[in-house]
Design an enzyme around this catalytic site. Sequence first.
Site, PDB file in Angstrom:
ATOM      1  N   CYS A  18       0.667  -1.218  -0.100  1.00  0.00           N
ATOM      2  CA  CYS A  18       0.040  -0.055  -0.009  1.00  0.00           C
ATOM      3  C   CYS A  18       0.901   1.121   0.048  1.00  0.00           C
ATOM      4  CB  CYS A  18      -1.006   0.137   1.018  1.00  0.00           C
ATOM      5  SG  CYS A  18       0.059   0.015   2.688  1.00  0.00           S
ATOM      6  N   THR A  19       0.422   2.410   0.282  1.00  0.00           N
ATOM      7  CA  THR A  19       1.048   3.716  -0.056  1.00  0.00           C
ATOM      8  C   THR A  19       2.269   3.821   1.007  1.00  0.00           C
ATOM      9  OG1 THR A  19      -1.108   4.645  -0.387  1.00  0.00           O
ATOM     10  CG2 THR A  19       0.889   6.051  -0.435  1.00  0.00           C
TER      11      THR A  19
END
Length: 295
Positions: free
Chosen positions: A176-177
């Site tokens: 994810c980020t």
Amino acid sequence: MNKYKVISFYKYIEIQNPEGLANEQLNWCLKNGILGKVYLAKEGISGSVFGNDEAISKYKNHLRSFKIFEDIWFKETPTNQIAFKKMHVRVKDEIVNSGLKETKLENTAPKLTPEQLLRFYETGKDFVIVDARNWYESKIGKFKNAITPQITHFREWPKVVDSLEEYKNKTIVTYCTGGIRCEKASAYMLEQGFKDVYQVDGGIINYIQQFPDTYWEGGMFVFDDRKVIEPNTKEELKYIANCHFCNKPTSYFINCHNLDCDKIIVCCHECKAENEYCCSDECRLSSNKRKVFYE
Ligand SMILES: [Zn+2]
Ligand SMILES: [Zn+2]
């Protein structure tokens, strides 16, 4: 020279009095030239804040002065853009809304460093890489060969995991980020019987800082006014999405300014202006349009 920095951070740790800490954070940030978002919960802290170099380094020292945060990891991105215009501090049930209430953080998957992920690709390892973000994030950027679930909220993760059933015995990598969503996303997969799950340490932010122009394709969506970070310089790795109107390669989005529509579309800057920030002529003629024009 970049004038500003954005730092993002999180830590899962028991916080006795999130309300008290929220007040402290808000007051400190307002006094010291820090803007952005900080979320607190009994389970920890997460945030993304913005300021000049001096303010950011002061903030890092300040947060680390709390015993529970002395080892917190700040992921830094230099920028010339104004990332936030306000300071928000909120107390929530979870630092990321996941709905994975039963998922135990101690079950989180082992972390894969950016170097290790690079090696997975370069050695042709048999692995399945899964994006733990939302469709509009992966639409403009993803790891090579990643599975990109068409979800609009992280709460839909269990549905994604159901659909991955056939890979239960394979090596799985989630990302994810900045890593925060994967802490629970990967734990949930292991709890569902997946055998060999890893999560990318520090997320995309950490990977693209070390290995741009390799296996990350396109831009990275960020939840602030910058909207998108473009880490790659190789022409073929710059964009994976195309403008809704003219089909030109771009990583930019708009939310249709017709509030009754509010659809997210990929749209280049020229077409954005030409279409008055709307997805269609019908929306452009709506009487219920957003008053403010965002960049
Ligand atoms: Zn266009
Ligand atoms: Zn519309």
